[in-house]
Design an enzyme around this catalytic site. Structure first.
Site, PDB file in Angstrom:
ATOM      1  N   CYS A 110       0.885  -1.174   0.000  1.00 41.20           N
ATOM      2  CA  CYS A 110       0.000   0.000   0.000  1.00 41.20           C
ATOM      3  C   CYS A 110       0.913   1.211   0.000  1.00 41.20           C
ATOM      4  O   CYS A 110       1.510   1.531   1.025  1.00 41.20           O
ATOM      5  CB  CYS A 110      -0.905   0.001   1.231  1.00 41.20           C
ATOM      6  SG  CYS A 110      -1.856   1.536   1.388  1.00 41.20           S
ATOM      7  N   CYS A 113      -0.699   4.326   2.221  1.00 37.78           N
ATOM      8  CA  CYS A 113      -0.796   4.244   3.688  1.00 37.78           C
ATOM      9  C   CYS A 113      -0.341   2.857   4.129  1.00 37.78           C
ATOM     10  O   CYS A 113       0.851   2.556   3.997  1.00 37.78           O
ATOM     11  CB  CYS A 113      -2.179   4.634   4.210  1.00 37.78           C
ATOM     12  SG  CYS A 113      -3.616   3.984   3.343  1.00 37.78           S
ATOM     13  N   SER A 114      -1.237   2.023   4.645  1.00 35.66           N
ATOM     14  CA  SER A 114      -0.787   0.722   5.143  1.00 35.66           C
ATOM     15  C   SER A 114      -1.898  -0.319   5.023  1.00 35.66           C
ATOM     16  O   SER A 114      -2.018  -1.190   5.879  1.00 35.66           O
ATOM     17  CB  SER A 114      -0.332   0.847   6.598  1.00 35.66           C
ATOM     18  OG  SER A 114      -1.346   1.459   7.383  1.00 35.66           O
ATOM     19  N   CYS A 115      -2.715  -0.233   3.969  1.00 33.44           N
ATOM     20  CA  CYS A 115      -3.845  -1.143   3.794  1.00 33.44           C
ATOM     21  C   CYS A 115      -3.368  -2.590   3.733  1.00 33.44           C
ATOM     22  O   CYS A 115      -2.376  -2.896   3.057  1.00 33.44           O
ATOM     23  CB  CYS A 115      -4.607  -0.778   2.522  1.00 33.44           C
ATOM     24  SG  CYS A 115      -5.310   0.880   2.608  1.00 33.44           S
TER      25      CYS A 115
END
Lengths: 206, 225
Positions: A110, A113-115
């Protein structure tokens, strides 16, 4: 532009500088306002430390390896198929499984962000959230994989999945040779978290 | 205009440091606390997932780069709590209050409800919105990236994929549009696609000549080729 303001105007800047104290200050204030029950925080932490983690994804992969019909369902509708094992929820509402083969290797990132598929893999590790992984996985995936000790044949196609929406991706790694006849439990035990992100291959322990 | 979080393809961040599965879920006790506090506050229903993301992205580049992961979450949470009027800036600064948030008390999540609320999730697919303009196999060109849909910007079209040609490989139905939803401008659901880009379309010197990069992109980001 309501979210933009001068740096010193950001509300967060009035909090204590030590991050542990910063959390404590926010928690204390929200408890005083009646908005947070500390036991709720304990329950959320317990969920992701002990109940939801890569063991879920590993069970799914092991079942798919063992049952061709289940694999076919997983590849066509991962959300409904994961739900059959009880895996669904926050940050995993729309799941897609992508299968590694002799010709294709999949890698998930991702960049924005940090999906990450929480119901299947839990909370992402630090490296997945790092600037280095986010910036480089889409541009030089083979160099990144080499840093994980994974060397891919040059003629293998790498597909990098940048999780830019609410679709969450699970890599189905290749089942290693030498595991014929293994039980689902035995198979699940060798499926690592990283193999389901695409930064590892599954190997039979020596 | 770009924002600091949009880092796909950036140079200079060094090597990745794998943990090979050895790192605890929360390396520090406060990491778990920060995550839980953010989730529990989110259940108060005062902001959307997209507003939460946008608030973290809106940190100054200086803060974004010096903060560790959960420090970004904490900063975003503090800013949201104040912007939404859940707590006042004075309360935040003093670290205490005598005033309960009466209007929100009914929304407070109880410990026993945590499993059910986390299991319920928050699907973003909707059965309203425009029809899909593209079919699997169609070639499309992305608009230039740059947070252009809404002033102040929030978008899920990364800079590295702006103005590039790709091919539709999946259609996911209509999903909440983050660009508007991050600004209280409505869910405005629209078709979401997976678009495959050849690595050599994105990068002049790709890592592998046959490699692909797949992105999930909303219809508004795409034009027919």
């Amino acid at each position: 532009m309501p979210h933009d303001s001068l740096d010193h105007d950001h509300a967060h800047s009035v909090l204590p500088s030590d991050p542990a104290l910063r959390v404590k200050a926010l928690e204390t204030l929200l408890v005083q306002k009646g908005l947070i029950d500390p036991k709720t925080l304990d329950a959320i932490i317990d969920t992701y430390e002990n109940k939801i983690g890569p063991q879920n994804g590993a069970r799914l992969v092991a079942k798919a390896w063992s049952d061709p019909d289940f694999m076919a369902k997983l590849m066509s509708d991962a959300t409904a198929t994961a739900l059959e094992l009880g895996f669904y929820g926050r940050q995993g509402e729309h799941l897609v499984a992508v299968q590694n083969t002799e010709a294709v290797h999949n890698l998930v990132v991702c960049t924005l962000c940090s999906c990450y598929p929480w119901p299947l893999l839990g909370i992402p590790p630090s490296w997945y959230k790092s600037d280095a992984y986010r910036s480089r996985a889409v541009r030089e995936p083979r160099k990144v994989l080499a840093e994980f000790g994974v060397q891919l044949n040059e003629d293998k196609e790498v597909r990098v999945w940048d999780s830019t929406a609410e679709i969450r991706y699970l890599v189905i790694p290749q089942r290693p040779l030498g595991t014929e006849g293994w039980s689902e439990d035995a198979l699940a035990s060798i499926v690592s978290r990283d193999s389901m992100i695409g930064t590892a291959l599954v190997e039979v322990p020596q | 205009m770009s924002r600091i979080h949009d880092m796909g393809g950036r140079f200079g961040d060094g090597a990745v440091t794998p943990d090979f599965g050895q790192e605890p879920v929360f390396k520090e006790e406060w990491h778990g606390r920060a995550l839980a506090l953010t989730l529990a506050s989110g259940f108060l229903g005062q902001w959307t997932l997209d507003e939460g993301r946008h608030m973290r992205e809106s940190l100054s580049p200086n803060d974004y780069m010096r903060f560790s992961y959960y420090e970004k979450w904490l900063a975003g949470l503090a800013n949201l709590l104040v912007e939404k009027g859940v707590v006042s800036r004075d309360e935040l600064e003093n670290g205490s209050t005598n005033t309960a948030a009466e209007a929100l008390l009914a929304r407070v999540i109880k410990a026993e409800d945590v499993p059910a609320r986390l299991s319920k999730g928050g699907p973003t697919e909707r059965d309203v919105g425009p029809k899909a303009l593209f079919a699997v196999g169609d070639l499309v060109k992305t608009h230039p990236a740059g947070n252009t849909t809404v002033p102040g910007g929030h978008t899920r079209l990364p800079i590295y994929a702006g103005g590039k040609t790709g091919q539709i490989v999946a259609i996911h139905g209509n999903h909440v549009f983050p660009d508007t939803n991050a600004h209280q401008a409505g869910e405005a659901p629209e078709p979401l696609y997976t678009v495959a880009f050849k690595a050599n379309e994105l990068w002049k010197h790709p890592d592998g000549p046959k490699d692909l990069v797949m992105l999930d992109l909303w219809q508004s980001y795409l034009a027919p080729l």
